[in-house]
Design a protein around this motif. Structure first.
Motif, short mmCIF file in Angstrom:
data_model
loop_
_atom_site.label_atom_id
_atom_site.label_comp_id
_atom_site.label_asym_id
_atom_site.label_seq_id
_atom_site.Cartn_x
_atom_site.Cartn_y
_atom_site.Cartn_z
N ALA A 271 0.84 -1.22 0.00
CA ALA A 271 0.00 0.00 0.00
C ALA A 271 0.87 1.26 0.00
O ALA A 271 0.58 2.23 -0.72
CB ALA A 271 -0.93 -0.01 1.21
N GLU A 272 1.94 1.24 0.79
CA GLU A 272 2.82 2.42 0.85
C GLU A 272 3.46 2.68 -0.52
O GLU A 272 3.57 3.81 -0.98
CB GLU A 272 3.93 2.21 1.89
N ARG A 273 3.88 1.61 -1.16
CA ARG A 273 4.54 1.73 -2.47
C ARG A 273 3.56 2.21 -3.54
O ARG A 273 3.89 3.06 -4.36
CB ARG A 273 5.13 0.38 -2.84
N TYR A 274 2.34 1.66 -3.51
CA TYR A 274 1.31 2.12 -4.44
C TYR A 274 1.07 3.63 -4.23
O TYR A 274 0.95 4.39 -5.19
CB TYR A 274 -0.02 1.39 -4.18
N PRO A 285 -6.01 5.85 -1.26
CA PRO A 285 -6.66 5.80 0.05
C PRO A 285 -5.81 6.45 1.14
O PRO A 285 -4.58 6.37 1.09
CB PRO A 285 -6.83 4.29 0.30
N ARG A 286 -6.50 7.07 2.07
CA ARG A 286 -5.80 7.77 3.15
C ARG A 286 -6.16 7.12 4.48
O ARG A 286 -7.33 6.82 4.73
CB ARG A 286 -6.23 9.25 3.15
N THR A 292 -5.28 1.95 11.45
CA THR A 292 -4.44 1.16 10.54
C THR A 292 -5.38 0.36 9.64
O THR A 292 -6.58 0.28 9.90
CB THR A 292 -3.49 0.21 11.28
N SER A 293 -4.80 -0.23 8.60
CA SER A 293 -5.60 -1.00 7.65
C SER A 293 -4.93 -2.34 7.39
O SER A 293 -3.70 -2.46 7.47
CB SER A 293 -5.74 -0.23 6.33
N VAL A 294 -5.74 -3.32 7.06
CA VAL A 294 -5.19 -4.60 6.58
C VAL A 294 -5.34 -4.68 5.05
O VAL A 294 -5.06 -5.71 4.47
CB VAL A 294 -5.86 -5.83 7.25
N TYR A 298 -7.27 -2.35 -2.19
CA TYR A 298 -6.58 -1.08 -2.41
C TYR A 298 -7.41 -0.33 -3.45
O TYR A 298 -7.39 -0.65 -4.64
CB TYR A 298 -5.14 -1.27 -2.89
N THR A 299 -8.19 0.64 -2.96
CA THR A 299 -9.21 1.29 -3.79
C THR A 299 -8.83 2.73 -4.07
O THR A 299 -8.66 3.52 -3.14
CB THR A 299 -10.58 1.21 -3.07
#
Ligand code: PLP
Length: 383
Positions: A271-274, A285-286, A292-294, A298-299
């Motif tokens: 997610a960080e890299r995306y 997404p923020r 935190t998120s699992v 990834y929308t």
């Protein structure tokens, strides 16, 4: 990179990669069940419930047949029914509101926050006002931890307390995430999750669980799970379901729970890299502060004027699948369009349904594949 590698299909969720990692441990766990033959409520179910309790911090865990059953069983246990209003976001999977309607109560749909996709507390207040005006009795809130990110549980809990409502958290997508340092499973009266195979913690079929600190509720849920049985097996004391989790699925989940932390960390890296690769071309997404998120999904949101169908087709041509969660919010669907919505309507849910699209996301998405996804998204937008 040659042409073949550039177009080889990328899995949206790679359950096979996880299967390879766990290899024989899953086979051995299933073989143990095949040996002891306690297919219903076997020792693995009890072990899994204890391990899920330790993982989440909840006092009691009741494993059950699906995420939908998990939600429904709590509503049944609390006697929710005709004349009651239960508030839930409209931008969610249908089961969130479906279970309310199944009890005979009225789902009242409220809007979500544009940045987090989770319940908008101002719309929730307007939903409670709308239900009261209709003569319904406000009873419960079902927040959803959508796409894996925790909802704003403090704000929701404060409204619930002020209005005398209970909170049933729908963590079907968010189990494993946390809010202000506490894992989901410990907010509100109870939390429901799903172990559907595509979920961050999924089994190899249907499964779910309920988390609660309330011992009496847990005992009622255990009764509902088996047709409402009482202490005398043949004197059923309430209505219930065949709501059990199979022992085989519990055995599989025990193995998967062992690597879940590591998988959550891997999903967060993706997610960080995306976000780094895409943040300047789409709305990524923020995470809200304290959440935190699992990353169940990834929308992203596409810029105005971009055709979502054209964008998806462009990625598909490069072997990159996408999915739309959700092309219609619940209040826009045939079965639900006659239920009430919060005053002022649900403009954010409706806008999101028009422009969201989800990209491949799982713990085994390697960096070259992430780069392919990022390049394809940027290419489709002419960036
Ligand atoms: C938000 C949400 N709630 C409930 C459910 C229902 O879970 P299950 O499919 O295990 O019944 C799902 C599953 O997709 C979900 O995403």
């Amino acid at each position: 990179m040659n042409q073949h590698l550039r177009t080889e299909p990328v899995p949206f969720i790679d359950i096979a990669a996880q299967r390879r990692r766990l290899g024989k441990s899953i086979d051995d766990a299933v073989a143990r069940v095949l040996t002891h033959c306690q297919f219903i409520n076997g020792p693995e179910v009890i072990q899994l419930e204890a391990e899920l309790a330790a993982f989440s911090g909840a006092r009691h865990v009741v494993a059950c047949g699906s995420g939908t059953d998990a939600l429904l069983m709590v509503l049944m246990a609390k006697g929710v029914g005709r004349g009651d209003a239960v508030f839930c976001p409209s931008f969610t999977f249908c089961a969130t509101g479906e279970v309310v309607a199944l009890t005979g109560a009225t789902p009242v749909f409220v809007d979500v926050d544009e940045a987090t996709f989770n319940i908008d507390v101002d719309s929730l207040k307007r939903g409670i006002a709308a239900a009261t005006k209709l003569g319904l009795k406000p009873k419960a809130i079902i927040p959803v931890d959508l796409f894996g990110q925790s909802a704003d549980h403090d704000a929701i809990g404060a409204i619930a307390e002020a209005e005398g409502l209970f909170v049933l958290d729908d963590a079907a997508q968010g189990f494993g995430a946390s809010y202000k340092g506490r894992r989901l499973g410990t907010f509100g009266l109870a939390t429901a999750t799903s172990f559907f195979p595509a979920k961050p913690l999924g089994c190899f079929g249907d499964g779910g669980a309920i988390f609660t600190d309330d011992a009496e509720l847990a005992a009622t849920l255990r009764s509902i799970r088996v047709h409402g049985q009482g202490s005398d097996k043949y004197d059923n004391v309430r209505l219930g379901l065949t709501g059990r989790l199979d022992t085989m699925q519990a055995a599989i989940l025990i193995q998967k729970l062992g690597i879940f932390e590591d998988e959550i960390a891997a999903r967060n890296k993706v997610a960080e890299r995306y976000a780094r690769g895409l943040g300047n071309v789409v709305t990524v997404p923020r995470l809200a502060s304290g959440c935190t998120s699992v990353w169940a999904q990834y929308t992203i949101r596409l810029p105005k004027g971009i055709s979502r169908d054209g964008f998806a087709a462009s990625l598909k041509a490069q072997g990159i699948p996408t999915a739309i969660y959700y092309p219609k919010s619940m209040h826009q669907q045939t079965a639900y369009r006659d239920f009430p919505v919060a005053d002022g309507g649900l403009p954010v849910s409706e806008a999101l349904s028009e422009d969201v699209i989800s990209l491949p996301m799982h713990a085994y998405l390697d960096e070259p594949t992430q780069d392919r996804v990022i390049a394809a998204v940027r290419g489709a937008l002419g960036a």
